[in-house]
Design a protein around this motif. Structure first.
Motif, mmCIF file in Angstrom:
data_model
loop_
_atom_site.group_PDB
_atom_site.id
_atom_site.type_symbol
_atom_site.label_atom_id
_atom_site.label_comp_id
_atom_site.label_asym_id
_atom_site.label_seq_id
_atom_site.Cartn_x
_atom_site.Cartn_y
_atom_site.Cartn_z
ATOM 1 N N GLU A 162 0.822 -1.205 0.000
ATOM 2 C CA GLU A 162 0.000 0.000 0.000
ATOM 3 C C GLU A 162 0.860 1.260 0.000
ATOM 4 N N SER A 201 -5.547 3.696 -0.710
ATOM 5 C CA SER A 201 -4.930 2.783 0.256
ATOM 6 C C SER A 201 -5.907 1.728 0.757
ATOM 7 N N LEU A 204 -6.392 -0.942 -1.910
ATOM 8 C CA LEU A 204 -5.218 -1.812 -1.962
ATOM 9 C C LEU A 204 -5.157 -2.737 -0.755
ATOM 10 N N ARG A 205 -5.494 -2.203 0.423
ATOM 11 C CA ARG A 205 -5.497 -3.058 1.620
ATOM 12 C C ARG A 205 -6.398 -4.266 1.421
#
Length: 294
Positions: A162, A201, A204-205
């Protein structure tokens, strides 16, 4: 939180929000008839199937969700292991009133498809799995001789990917789309949808949580394979790079297995060679269904 847009890309495809197993899934649905559930992988959304859904929908009710945490489905804190994803899929079919379905999984969609078929043979009429491995099951030793693909380790370290990818998500997604089609690429509308789905983020997490859950998923797969078999007709489809490795994993566990390879095709089979995929899926999914077989 505003989730990425997930507008239908083809006439006849509608989107629904369906609650299952503690999340709300974004689900694309098309056609009528015997149900076919399509489970995508990374870095995809339901639009991975946009090139094959219209033809499948001529004979089937096609159901293509965004997996947990991906696309416009709930960005959950946990539940990214294969067993939880299988429970998501089971609840989705129940919510849609489907008592049975053929289940098709690729990449990250393969382990939950496999587990669902093992534990609910009454629900899964036929199983198709593509371009993935089933945890530590034997058969993939040659494929893994040099270690797993490099991004598996990169994605598995909490918080690392991330941080590194912030602001460069589009380039990263594009690399997978280009590599996964042998440089041919995917339609612009699909590429743009994938880029949007994996930007930020939190997006992506969730994506990398699927990789971080792989050790747990592997244990679940081993345990399930030790106590059950695939009793429904099953097909494995390989291309590049997985090839026949998945077939070798599945063959000892399946009563009725057909193994197929798609030549000159990258990892993203539904977008790289949709016609070849449909030529395999169409007859296999229709077999044994009154009015569709033959």
């Amino acid at each position: 939180m505003r989730l990425p847009s997930a507008e239908p890309t083809s006439p006849g495809i509608s989107l629904r929000r369906i609650t299952t197993n503690g999340i709300t899934a974004n689900v694309a649905i098309a056609g009528t008839g015997p149900a076919v559930l399509l489970l995508h992988g990374f870095p995809h959304t339901w639009q991975l199937w946009s090139e094959v859904m219209p033809r499948l929908a001529r004979r089937h009710r096609v159901i293509a969700p965004d997996l947990r945490g991906l696309g416009a489905s709930t960005r959950a804190a946990d539940g990214y292991d294969a067993d939880s994803l299988a429970t998501d899929a089971e609840g989705l079919l129940d919510a849609l009133g489907e008592r049975s379905a053929s289940v098709v999984g690729i990449d990250a969609g393969t382990p939950p498809a496999f587990l669902l078929a093992l534990r609910r043979p009454d629900l899964v009429r036929r199983l198709v799995v593509m371009e993935s491995l089933l945890g530590p099951l034997p058969g993939a030793e040659d494929f893994l001789a040099g270690g797993p693909p490099w991004w598996f380790g990169f994605h598995s370290v909490p918080g690392l990917a991330e941080s590194v990818l912030a602001g460069h998500e589009a380039e990263y997604v594009d690399w997978f789309l280009t590599t996964g089609t042998h440089g041919r690429g995917v339609p612009d509308r699909v590429r743009d949808a994938f880029r949007s789905a994996y930007t930020g983020s939190d997006a992506l997490r969730c994506a990398f949580s699927h990789y971080r859950a792989m050790p747990t998923s592997g244990r679940q797969i081993q345990a399930a394979a030790a106590r059950a078999r695939l009793t429904m007709p099953t097909m494995t489809i390989g291309s590049h790079p997985v090839g026949t490795a998945l077939e070798r994993q599945v063959r000892p566990l399946a009563d009725d297995l057909t193994g197929r390879l798609v030549p000159d095709c990258g990892h993203i089979i539904p977008l790289d060679r949709p016609r070849a995929l449909l030529d395999l899926l169409g007859p296999f999914l229709a077999a044994g269904l009154p009015g569709l077989d033959g």
